[in-house]
Design an enzyme around this catalytic site. Structure first.
Site, PDB file in Angstrom:
ATOM      1  N   ASN A 142       6.981  90.687 -60.806  1.00 50.41           N
ATOM      2  CA  ASN A 142       8.204  91.110 -61.501  1.00 50.41           C
ATOM      3  C   ASN A 142       9.327  91.601 -60.574  1.00 50.41           C
ATOM      4  O   ASN A 142      10.492  91.388 -60.874  1.00 50.41           O
ATOM      5  CB  ASN A 142       7.889  92.129 -62.613  1.00 50.41           C
ATOM      6  CG  ASN A 142       7.170  93.363 -62.125  1.00 50.41           C
ATOM      7  OD1 ASN A 142       6.674  93.396 -60.996  1.00 50.41           O
ATOM      8  ND2 ASN A 142       7.106  94.372 -62.959  1.00 50.41           N
ATOM      9  N   PRO A 166       2.530  87.459 -51.412  1.00 52.47           N
ATOM     10  CA  PRO A 166       3.419  87.454 -52.581  1.00 52.47           C
ATOM     11  C   PRO A 166       2.676  86.933 -53.805  1.00 52.47           C
ATOM     12  O   PRO A 166       1.595  86.359 -53.683  1.00 52.47           O
ATOM     13  CB  PRO A 166       4.536  86.491 -52.173  1.00 52.47           C
ATOM     14  CG  PRO A 166       3.991  85.660 -51.085  1.00 52.47           C
ATOM     15  CD  PRO A 166       2.837  86.374 -50.471  1.00 52.47           C
ATOM     16  N   GLY A 217       0.609  96.124 -58.866  1.00 61.17           N
ATOM     17  CA  GLY A 217       0.217  95.124 -59.854  1.00 61.17           C
ATOM     18  C   GLY A 217      -0.425  95.813 -61.034  1.00 61.17           C
ATOM     19  O   GLY A 217      -0.194  97.006 -61.275  1.00 61.17           O
ATOM     20  N   SER A 218      -1.243  95.075 -61.765  1.00 66.54           N
ATOM     21  CA  SER A 218      -1.831  95.636 -62.985  1.00 66.54           C
ATOM     22  C   SER A 218      -2.941  96.630 -62.652  1.00 66.54           C
ATOM     23  O   SER A 218      -3.551  96.569 -61.581  1.00 66.54           O
ATOM     24  CB  SER A 218      -2.389  94.502 -63.842  1.00 66.54           C
ATOM     25  OG  SER A 218      -3.436  93.864 -63.133  1.00 66.54           O
ATOM     26  N   GLU A 239       0.187 101.108 -56.994  1.00 62.87           N
ATOM     27  CA  GLU A 239       1.279 101.280 -57.964  1.00 62.87           C
ATOM     28  C   GLU A 239       0.957 100.346 -59.118  1.00 62.87           C
ATOM     29  O   GLU A 239       1.038  99.123 -58.970  1.00 62.87           O
ATOM     30  CB  GLU A 239       2.628 100.922 -57.331  1.00 62.87           C
ATOM     31  CG  GLU A 239       2.988 101.712 -56.079  1.00 62.87           C
ATOM     32  CD  GLU A 239       3.317 103.185 -56.350  1.00 62.87           C
ATOM     33  OE1 GLU A 239       3.461 103.565 -57.526  1.00 62.87           O
ATOM     34  OE2 GLU A 239       3.396 103.952 -55.383  1.00 62.87           O
ATOM     35  N   LEU A 240       0.591 100.919 -60.287  1.00 62.59           N
ATOM     36  CA  LEU A 240      -0.036 100.098 -61.328  1.00 62.59           C
ATOM     37  C   LEU A 240       0.765 100.079 -62.636  1.00 62.59           C
ATOM     38  O   LEU A 240       1.960 100.343 -62.627  1.00 62.59           O
ATOM     39  CB  LEU A 240      -1.469 100.611 -61.534  1.00 62.59           C
ATOM     40  CG  LEU A 240      -2.291 100.723 -60.229  1.00 62.59           C
ATOM     41  CD1 LEU A 240      -3.664 101.316 -60.487  1.00 62.59           C
ATOM     42  CD2 LEU A 240      -2.413  99.380 -59.523  1.00 62.59           C
ATOM     43  N   CYS A 273       7.212  97.713 -65.056  1.00 64.07           N
ATOM     44  CA  CYS A 273       6.172  98.748 -65.163  1.00 64.07           C
ATOM     45  C   CYS A 273       6.699  99.984 -65.876  1.00 64.07           C
ATOM     46  O   CYS A 273       6.029 100.561 -66.720  1.00 64.07           O
ATOM     47  CB  CYS A 273       5.672  99.109 -63.775  1.00 64.07           C
ATOM     48  SG  CYS A 273       6.984  99.582 -62.631  1.00 64.07           S
TER      49      CYS A 273
HETATM   50  P1  NAD Z   1      -1.517  91.331 -61.135  1.00 65.55           P
HETATM   51  O1  NAD Z   1      -2.424  92.500 -61.042  1.00 65.55           O
HETATM   52  O2  NAD Z   1      -1.946  90.177 -61.962  1.00 65.55           O
HETATM   53  O3  NAD Z   1      -1.210  90.720 -59.676  1.00 65.55           O
HETATM   54  C1  NAD Z   1      -0.638  91.499 -58.653  1.00 65.55           C
HETATM   55  C2  NAD Z   1      -0.971  90.872 -57.307  1.00 65.55           C
HETATM   56  O4  NAD Z   1      -2.371  90.997 -57.058  1.00 65.55           O
HETATM   57  C3  NAD Z   1      -0.671  89.363 -57.218  1.00 65.55           C
HETATM   58  O5  NAD Z   1      -0.156  89.083 -55.942  1.00 65.55           O
HETATM   59  C4  NAD Z   1      -2.048  88.741 -57.406  1.00 65.55           C
HETATM   60  O6  NAD Z   1      -2.168  87.455 -56.839  1.00 65.55           O
HETATM   61  C5  NAD Z   1      -2.924  89.743 -56.669  1.00 65.55           C
HETATM   62  N1  NAD Z   1      -4.339  89.756 -57.032  1.00 65.55           N
HETATM   63  C6  NAD Z   1      -4.925  89.321 -58.176  1.00 65.55           C
HETATM   64  N2  NAD Z   1      -6.258  89.557 -58.127  1.00 65.55           N
HETATM   65  C7  NAD Z   1      -6.525  90.157 -56.949  1.00 65.55           C
HETATM   66  C8  NAD Z   1      -7.702  90.664 -56.322  1.00 65.55           C
HETATM   67  N3  NAD Z   1      -8.891  90.578 -56.920  1.00 65.55           N
HETATM   68  N4  NAD Z   1      -7.608  91.238 -55.113  1.00 65.55           N
HETATM   69  C9  NAD Z   1      -6.397  91.352 -54.498  1.00 65.55           C
HETATM   70  N5  NAD Z   1      -5.236  90.886 -55.037  1.00 65.55           N
HETATM   71  C10 NAD Z   1      -5.304  90.295 -56.241  1.00 65.55           C
HETATM   72  O7  NAD Z   1      -0.109  91.906 -61.631  1.00 65.55           O
HETATM   73  P2  NAD Z   1       1.209  91.100 -62.042  1.00 65.55           P
HETATM   74  O8  NAD Z   1       0.953  90.447 -63.361  1.00 65.55           O
HETATM   75  O9  NAD Z   1       1.717  90.277 -60.915  1.00 65.55           O
HETATM   76  O10 NAD Z   1       2.258  92.310 -62.223  1.00 65.55           O
HETATM   77  C11 NAD Z   1       2.434  92.997 -63.410  1.00 65.55           C
HETATM   78  C12 NAD Z   1       1.736  94.360 -63.375  1.00 65.55           C
HETATM   79  O11 NAD Z   1       2.195  95.119 -62.264  1.00 65.55           O
HETATM   80  C13 NAD Z   1       2.065  95.192 -64.604  1.00 65.55           C
HETATM   81  O12 NAD Z   1       0.904  95.855 -65.055  1.00 65.55           O
HETATM   82  C14 NAD Z   1       3.099  96.200 -64.076  1.00 65.55           C
HETATM   83  O13 NAD Z   1       3.157  97.377 -64.847  1.00 65.55           O
HETATM   84  C15 NAD Z   1       2.604  96.423 -62.677  1.00 65.55           C
HETATM   85  N6  NAD Z   1       3.679  96.916 -61.795  1.00 65.55           N
HETATM   86  C16 NAD Z   1       3.652  98.216 -61.379  1.00 65.55           C
HETATM   87  C17 NAD Z   1       4.686  98.733 -60.586  1.00 65.55           C
HETATM   88  C18 NAD Z   1       4.680 100.173 -60.117  1.00 65.55           C
HETATM   89  O14 NAD Z   1       5.482 100.529 -59.263  1.00 65.55           O
HETATM   90  N7  NAD Z   1       3.804 101.027 -60.652  1.00 65.55           N
HETATM   91  C19 NAD Z   1       5.748  97.889 -60.205  1.00 65.55           C
HETATM   92  C20 NAD Z   1       5.740  96.567 -60.628  1.00 65.55           C
HETATM   93  C21 NAD Z   1       4.699  96.091 -61.414  1.00 65.55           C
END
Ligand code: NAD
Length: 475
Positions: A142, A166, A217-218, A239-240, A273
């Site tokens: 995002n 990325p 990420g999530s 940061e989730l 997020c």
């Molecule tokens: P995601 O967790 O699906 O993916 C994030 C990253 O992790 C991607 O690069 C993905 O390829 C990688 N990944 C996936 N599985 C992995 C593993 N097993 N080991 C290591 N890396 C792995 O998240 P997304 O859908 O890209 O992003 C959306 C989420 O991120 C939402 O939940 C949002 O709230 C959160 N987010 C949080 C913040 C914050 O600052 N707290 C900021 C932006 C987004």
């Protein structure tokens, strides 16, 4: 949707579905080479003077500024976000490289005379910040550029090298930003990019080489990352996800609430997020505010962000749009009502949606993060109930309170279990300087100009014994 074959990632225009470019996936053997290079280059980079690191980083910031239009256009196509928002993200990237370089240059280190402890009168303690080593930066789809900068700039400022992963969905602008580093004079291997999904991310986290993982990420993936990283006890920044509440007290300026709620729920097409996902409203104004929110949010222009005037683009892929549709459907079946939107349109677009009659027991009112342009309105009879509803979530990223009485809003703010509270503005607010991060399942540690140089370095105590006059009898 991003189409994947065995060796090549095809990145699509998110509004039209047409391919825009291809990247080769990083093979396991290349991943080892990348990590070894990162470790080798780090030993040299740690010895580069701080004024030279400053020079290179500020030159890079200037290069980013020169390429803003080009990279923002690429990000807009590959992410589906409106162009102005992508330009803003490039602006943040430029500011952060410059800002971290300046703070690194200005930081001083400590020297303590130890005559505050009997027997150590002759000793001098120097506290020096050393790099961690190789840092892995894993980025979500995002805000890939903003988060690239929040991780890479402080890491290299403090003498680390970085391997960036990325997102699969929109990696192209980040790849360009990494190429620009060597083009603007930074050493080869200082920052490297690898291409892949969960398998590549997991291999990086499990490798013995990196000292630290900075993951955004999530929450679900964050937990997997934490489990994997535990084997080698890597330092983790997580940061989730979030399910932020916006509390509206009865004396709030409703015009301002509507403006801010709509802004906070439409940026990044509702995929943020710290968006205001839950609107918790005092019962005396629920009806009035709900009608106004539905009118304004429901009339946002949805479409291809390449078209003039479009305010909300597509969701990132088919899976994301289906998930939002099923979350809305389940909430309606549980008894909520649609005041605006409610449907998925052709492609991966989703209508800006306002749901009323959401109750605190429904999943979207608690731990179900809706990653799309959907607001859930909940009613509260008083301030205490509003706080209870807001805190009734395992997440705790940001939040907002609207009231004409700042003292009352402050009292509510102190009871919210979140890493940030904004009074009279959307919680989707991230000044560069803030230490941004969440409570609970929203993450660990903080990112921002005021915090990250410490996060990407560690203390080394160097003691000079018996060097001061009074040190004759020291042990
Ligand atoms: P995601 O967790 O699906 O993916 C994030 C990253 O992790 C991607 O690069 C993905 O390829 C990688 N990944 C996936 N599985 C992995 C593993 N097993 N080991 C290591 N890396 C792995 O998240 P997304 O859908 O890209 O992003 C959306 C989420 O991120 C939402 O939940 C949002 O709230 C959160 N987010 C949080 C913040 C914050 O600052 N707290 C900021 C932006 C987004």
């Amino acid at each position: 949707m991003t189409v994947i074959d065995e060796t090549v990632l095809t990145v699509l225009n998110k509004a039209t579905g047409f391919p825009i470019d291809q990247l080769a996936f990083t093979a396991p053997v290349d991943l080892d080479r990348v990590l070894r290079t990162a470790a080798d280059v780090q030993r040299d980079w740690a010895r580069v003077s701080r004024h030279e690191r400053y020079r290179l980083m500020t030159r890079y910031a200037a290069a980013v500024a020169e390429h803003t239009d080009e990279f923002a256009a690429l990000l807009s196509i590959e992410s589906g976000k409106p162009l102005a928002q992508c330009q803003g993200e490039l602006g943040i990237c430029e500011r952060l490289f410059r800002g971290f370089a300046e703070r690194m240059l200005a930081a001083s280190e400590r020297a303590d005379f130890l005559d505050n402890q009997a027997g150590l009168e002759g000793d001098l303690l120097l506290t020096h910040r050393e790099p961690l080593g190789v840092v892995v930066a894993i980025l979500p789809f995002n805000f890939p550029i903003e988060l690239f900068a929040h991780k890479v700039a402080p890491a290299i400022a403090m003498g680390n090298t970085v391997v960036v992963k990325p997102p699969l969905e929109d990696p192209l602008a980040v790849v360009q930003l990494v190429s620009l580093m060597t083009a603007s004079g930074m050493p080869e291997g200082l920052v490297q990019v690898v291409v892949g999904g969960a398998d590549v991310g997991a291999a990086l986290v499990d490798s013995d080489v990196p000292a630290a993982i900075s993951f955004t990420g999530s929450t679900e993936t964050g937990k997997t990352v934490a489990r994997t990283a535990a084997r080698t006890l890597k330092l983790l920044t997580l940061e989730l996800g979030g399910n932020d509440a916006m509390i509206v007290l009865p004396d709030a300026d409703l015009d301002l609430v509507v403006e801010q709620a709509v802004l906070g729920r439409s940026i990044a097409n509702g995929q943020c997020c710290c968006a205001n996902k839950r609107i918790v409203v005092h019962e005396s104004i629920t009806e009035d505010l709900s009608t106004r929110l539905a009118d304004r949010f429901g009339s946002l222009r949805v479409g291809d962000p390449a078209l003039d005037g479009v305010e909300v683009g597509p969701l990132i892929h088919d899976r994301a749009a289906s998930k939002v549709a099923s979350q809305v459907e389940e909430t309606l079946q549980a008894g909520a009502r649609v005041l605006a939107g409610g449907h998925r349109a052709d492609g991966n677009f989703f209508e800006p949606t306002v749901l009323a009659g959401v109750t605190p027991d429904m999943p979207v009112a608690r731990d179900e993060e809706v990653f799309g342009p959907v607001m859930s309105i909940l009613e509260a009879r008083d301030d205490e109930t509003a706080v209870e509803i807001a805190n009734n979530s395992s997440y705790g990223l940001s939040g907002a309170i609207f009231s004409a009485d700042v003292g009352r809003a402050m009292r509510v703010a102190t009871h919210l279990q979140t890493g940030q509270v904004v009074i009279n503005g959307t919680g989707l607010y991230r000044p560069d300087v803030a230490g941004f991060g969440g409570y609970g399942l929203s993450g660990q540690r903080r990112e921002g100009l005021s915090e990250s140089l410490t996060e990407y370095s560690q203390n080394k105590n160097i003691v000079l014994r018996r060097v001061l006059d009074s040190g004759r009898g020291a042990r």
